[in-house]
Design a protein around this motif. Structure first.
Motif: not given
Length: 277
Positions: A229-236
């Motif tokens: 998910l973009l919302s997860i990978t971006a945060v990491l």
């Protein structure tokens, strides 16, 4: 778990590159550091180009151009902001860039689990706190620093989103297009100004390593977004301030403030929640 691991690798590499770029910008113009380092990374990408798998479509082209122009502009604004203000003011503002891809991911219908949402909030908060936000006592911060930092945040956020969208067709060709666009822009500026910012041949090895580090971080993010998910990978991937602060503590012997230590701990808690979700 491959996607999140690649995103964390992106954060690690970005953190090292940001620290190195900041050190080089103390004696060279920020635009020269960004432009020359990105030109070096473009040469490396062109060498690898014949070995890259063909893209599935041409959808990467427009996104690559957006990522290249937004990313290079954001880096210049970030370094300019540091010239006017302190890291304690600039970094927390620029770290908010991740809100753009996170919002885009939610708008596209992504639905992380409850624990992962809690992890996203914790990780973003931790990244901001790790930057050392202490607005009290910053009496000499100029208004330009705030505006440049805000511009950097918007540029970084757009870059992350554009990398993700372009990588859906081809992560590596997105990198080539991204670097081509930014180097072309800096090339035109160098011709108009008739200057490369005082860069000497002896500076090229360090600038080349900086460019390779930055493009590696971008590529890792691109591949990560195709696996999760973009919302997860971006945060990491946006946890790079934790790395930068750690390097400053180890190499420059800068003492971490309590709020920074709390931010690092909270960021790791966020990573654990995202992984556990």
């Amino acid at each position: 778990m491959i996607g999140p691991l690649l995103a964390l690798g992106s954060a690690l590499t970005w953190g090292v590159a940001d620290f190195s770029g900041g050190m080089l910008s103390r004696r060279l113009p920020s635009a020269a550091v960004v432009g020359v380092s990105q030109a070096c990374s473009l040469v490396a990408l062109l060498v690898l180009l014949p070995f890259m798998p063909a893209p599935t479509s041409s959808g990467w082209i427009g996104w690559a151009i957006v990522a290249g122009l937004a990313g290079s502009g954001a880096l210049v604004c970030f370094y300019r902001a540091l010239a006017f203000g302190t890291v304690g003011v600039v970094s927390p503002i620029s770290a908010l860039a991740v809100s753009i891809p996170v919002i885009a991911g939610f708008a596209a219908g992504e639905q992380p689990r409850t624990l992962q949402v809690a992890g996203i909030v914790a990780a973003i908060t931790g990244a901001v706190l790790a930057s050392g936000p202490e607005l009290r006592g910053e009496q000499h911060v100029k208004q330009q620093a705030i505006w440049y930092a805000l511009a950097a945040a918007v540029g970084f956020g757009i870059t992350m989103l554009a990398i993700a969208r372009g990588s859906a067709s081809s992560p590596m060709f997105t990198m080539v297009g991204m670097r081509s666009a930014s180097v072309a822009a800096f090339g035109v500026a160098a011709i108009v100004l008739r200057s490369v910012g005082g860069v000497r041949p002896g500076d090229l090895p360090k600038l080349a390593l900086l460019g390779l580090g930055d493009v590696t971080a971008n590529a890792l993010l691109g591949f990560a977004t195709t696996m999760g998910l973009l919302s997860i990978t971006a945060v990491l991937s946006a946890l790079y301030p934790v790395v930068t602060v750690g390097l400053a503590a180890v190499i420059l012997h800068e003492r971490m403030k309590p709020v920074q230590i709390a931010g690092v701990v909270l960021a790791f808690v966020g990573v654990g929640l995202i992984a556990g979700g």
